[in-house]
Design a protein around this motif. Structure first.
Motif, mmCIF file in Angstrom:
data_model
loop_
_atom_site.group_PDB
_atom_site.id
_atom_site.type_symbol
_atom_site.label_atom_id
_atom_site.label_comp_id
_atom_site.label_asym_id
_atom_site.label_seq_id
_atom_site.Cartn_x
_atom_site.Cartn_y
_atom_site.Cartn_z
ATOM 1 N N TYR A 1 32.493 21.179 -0.874
ATOM 2 C CA TYR A 1 32.462 22.001 -2.080
ATOM 3 C C TYR A 1 31.241 21.671 -2.934
ATOM 4 O O TYR A 1 30.600 22.540 -3.491
ATOM 5 N N LEU A 2 30.924 20.381 -3.032
ATOM 6 C CA LEU A 2 29.806 19.945 -3.868
ATOM 7 C C LEU A 2 28.460 20.028 -3.148
ATOM 8 O O LEU A 2 27.446 19.636 -3.695
ATOM 9 N N GLY A 3 28.476 20.522 -1.935
ATOM 10 C CA GLY A 3 27.229 20.670 -1.192
ATOM 11 C C GLY A 3 26.725 19.391 -0.567
ATOM 12 O O GLY A 3 25.518 19.184 -0.446
ATOM 13 N N GLY A 4 27.645 18.500 -0.218
ATOM 14 C CA GLY A 4 27.262 17.270 0.454
ATOM 15 C C GLY A 4 26.789 16.167 -0.456
ATOM 16 O O GLY A 4 26.223 15.192 -0.010
ATOM 17 N N GLU A 5 27.019 16.300 -1.762
ATOM 18 C CA GLU A 5 26.595 15.251 -2.715
ATOM 19 C C GLU A 5 27.338 13.966 -2.484
ATOM 20 O O GLU A 5 28.463 13.920 -2.162
#
Length: 85
Positions: free
Chosen positions: A81-85
């Motif tokens: 969801y956070l783009g792989g952060e």
């Protein structure tokens, strides 16, 4: 943040951290009770934690552990969801 938190974690800090991860935190029916949801995590419905009394009280360790377990259980979905952060 939650990995090292114990009784020193404050209610406002928990809310800010969860909201930064896309969770929605709303007040429950009882004073200090908070309901946590996330509209983008498949299979996750809700969890909750309770703050003590007063302005920005500390959260009791069992509630911190409960939220920590939720984050661990949904780590991959949160990361996606956070783009792989």
């Amino acid at each position: 943040m939650l990995e090292t938190a114990g009784a020193s974690l404050r209610c406002d800090d928990m809310r800010r951290h969860l909201e930064s991860l896309g969770f929605e935190v709303r007040d429950g029916k009882k004073q200090g009770h908070n309901i946590v949801t996330h509209p983008h995590l498949e299979g996750f419905y809700s969890t909750s934690y309770t703050c003590g009394h007063g302005k920005n009280p500390e959260i009791k360790p069992p509630y911190v552990r409960k939220v920590r377990a939720t984050l661990r259980n949904h780590y991959q979905s949160l990361s996606d969801y956070l783009g792989g952060e």
